[in-house]
Design a protein around this motif. Sequence first.
Motif, PDB file in Angstrom:
ATOM      1  N   ILE A  10     -32.916 -32.212 -46.660  1.00 50.33           N
ATOM      2  CA  ILE A  10     -31.520 -33.110 -46.737  1.00 50.33           C
ATOM      3  C   ILE A  10     -32.063 -34.864 -47.062  1.00 50.33           C
ATOM      4  CG2 ILE A  10     -28.885 -33.249 -46.837  1.00 50.33           C
ATOM      5  CD1 ILE A  10     -30.297 -30.314 -47.080  1.00 50.33           C
ATOM      6  N   VAL A  93     -33.280 -24.520 -49.176  1.00 45.30           N
ATOM      7  CA  VAL A  93     -31.940 -24.760 -48.810  1.00 45.30           C
ATOM      8  C   VAL A  93     -30.478 -24.684 -50.359  1.00 45.30           C
ATOM      9  CG1 VAL A  93     -30.219 -27.240 -48.860  1.00 45.30           C
ATOM     10  CG2 VAL A  93     -32.395 -26.404 -47.279  1.00 45.30           C
ATOM     11  N   GLN A  94     -31.539 -24.927 -51.194  1.00 45.91           N
ATOM     12  CA  GLN A  94     -30.806 -24.343 -51.952  1.00 45.91           C
ATOM     13  C   GLN A  94     -30.005 -23.331 -52.908  1.00 45.91           C
ATOM     14  OE1 GLN A  94     -32.772 -25.138 -56.435  1.00 45.91           O
ATOM     15  NE2 GLN A  94     -30.744 -25.422 -57.580  1.00 45.91           N
ATOM     16  N   LEU A  96     -29.141 -20.934 -49.806  1.00 50.43           N
ATOM     17  CA  LEU A  96     -28.621 -21.365 -49.462  1.00 50.43           C
ATOM     18  C   LEU A  96     -27.136 -21.989 -49.155  1.00 50.43           C
ATOM     19  CD1 LEU A  96     -30.513 -21.783 -46.432  1.00 50.43           C
ATOM     20  CD2 LEU A  96     -29.674 -19.640 -47.111  1.00 50.43           C
ATOM     21  N   THR A  97     -27.510 -22.798 -49.925  1.00 47.92           N
ATOM     22  CA  THR A  97     -26.091 -24.029 -50.382  1.00 47.92           C
ATOM     23  C   THR A  97     -25.265 -23.398 -51.724  1.00 47.92           C
ATOM     24  OG1 THR A  97     -27.202 -25.690 -51.560  1.00 47.92           O
ATOM     25  CG2 THR A  97     -26.199 -25.436 -48.406  1.00 47.92           C
ATOM     26  N   THR A  98     -25.745 -22.227 -52.358  1.00 51.86           N
ATOM     27  CA  THR A  98     -25.804 -22.223 -53.985  1.00 51.86           C
ATOM     28  C   THR A  98     -23.812 -21.216 -53.932  1.00 51.86           C
ATOM     29  OG1 THR A  98     -27.293 -21.787 -54.603  1.00 51.86           O
ATOM     30  CG2 THR A  98     -26.090 -21.063 -55.859  1.00 51.86           C
ATOM     31  N   HIS A 101     -22.904 -17.440 -52.587  1.00 54.30           N
ATOM     32  CA  HIS A 101     -24.103 -17.624 -51.274  1.00 54.30           C
ATOM     33  C   HIS A 101     -22.716 -17.432 -50.072  1.00 54.30           C
ATOM     34  CE1 HIS A 101     -26.812 -16.924 -47.604  1.00 54.30           C
ATOM     35  NE2 HIS A 101     -28.178 -17.007 -48.841  1.00 54.30           N
ATOM     36  N   LYS A 104     -22.462 -19.881 -46.937  1.00 50.83           N
ATOM     37  CA  LYS A 104     -22.901 -21.563 -47.724  1.00 50.83           C
ATOM     38  C   LYS A 104     -22.472 -22.337 -47.021  1.00 50.83           C
ATOM     39  CE  LYS A 104     -20.957 -23.830 -51.655  1.00 50.83           C
ATOM     40  NZ  LYS A 104     -19.967 -24.057 -52.350  1.00 50.83           N
ATOM     41  N   GLN A 105     -20.969 -21.744 -46.783  1.00 56.10           N
ATOM     42  CA  GLN A 105     -20.805 -23.060 -45.689  1.00 56.10           C
ATOM     43  C   GLN A 105     -20.864 -23.556 -44.871  1.00 56.10           C
ATOM     44  OE1 GLN A 105     -16.289 -21.405 -45.088  1.00 56.10           O
ATOM     45  NE2 GLN A 105     -15.446 -22.440 -46.735  1.00 56.10           N
ATOM     46  N   TRP A 107     -24.540 -24.128 -43.973  1.00 58.47           N
ATOM     47  CA  TRP A 107     -25.285 -24.940 -44.219  1.00 58.47           C
ATOM     48  C   TRP A 107     -25.289 -25.850 -45.397  1.00 58.47           C
ATOM     49  CZ3 TRP A 107     -28.846 -22.876 -41.599  1.00 58.47           C
ATOM     50  CH2 TRP A 107     -28.457 -21.476 -41.428  1.00 58.47           C
ATOM     51  N   VAL A 108     -24.505 -25.386 -45.770  1.00 63.76           N
ATOM     52  CA  VAL A 108     -23.298 -27.232 -46.622  1.00 63.76           C
ATOM     53  C   VAL A 108     -22.513 -28.145 -45.862  1.00 63.76           C
ATOM     54  CG1 VAL A 108     -21.316 -27.895 -48.059  1.00 63.76           C
ATOM     55  CG2 VAL A 108     -23.180 -26.258 -49.147  1.00 63.76           C
ATOM     56  N   ALA A 111     -25.932 -29.434 -43.339  1.00 58.95           N
ATOM     57  CA  ALA A 111     -26.205 -30.363 -44.479  1.00 58.95           C
ATOM     58  C   ALA A 111     -25.074 -31.577 -44.541  1.00 58.95           C
ATOM     59  CB  ALA A 111     -26.575 -29.909 -46.382  1.00 58.95           C
TER      60      ALA A 111
END
Length: 176
Positions: A10, A93-94, A96-98, A101, A104-105, A107-108, A111
Amino acid sequence: MTLEAFADTIVPGERRSPDDRAIAGVASGGGAVASGAIELLEQPAGGIADALEGLALTLNDHAEDYAEERGLHLDDDVPAFVALSYEHRAALVQILTTPGHPEKQLWVGLALFSNMAFDSAAHMSTHDAFAAGHPGLLAIGYARPDADGLFRFPRFSYGRPLARLHPDTTATGSPA
């Protein structure tokens, strides 16, 4: 090690030593890890400390699946996410945060903690961060306190005052 590798993905930084595997070393200076991302994640106030082990295991599972789908060989001496190159870490990571997904919440959120450690030293007082040479605050040019330890800003950040002081404001800045 896995969470350090995630934080370094990140906000990248330089390796702590030549054999550092968690930090990819794709940037100079200190990144999220040197700024205290793991310490911030471990704070009970963040509400994520109890889930860190599970997040690391899940991230490594995703890394193994990612590597298998792409025919990548992973070094068994380190966790799967750590074994990925920086480019592959960033690509995972992209994914997982798309948007869309299912995780997503998670991994965001992870980050965001990495960013907070770097750009605000959220896990420590600002005075302590400057005393320790916090790499994030120094990199973004955060204003240092005056010699008396107080933070003053002689220039307005927008180049002008946003509002006139109320005539009853005291010398300490409190409304009368």
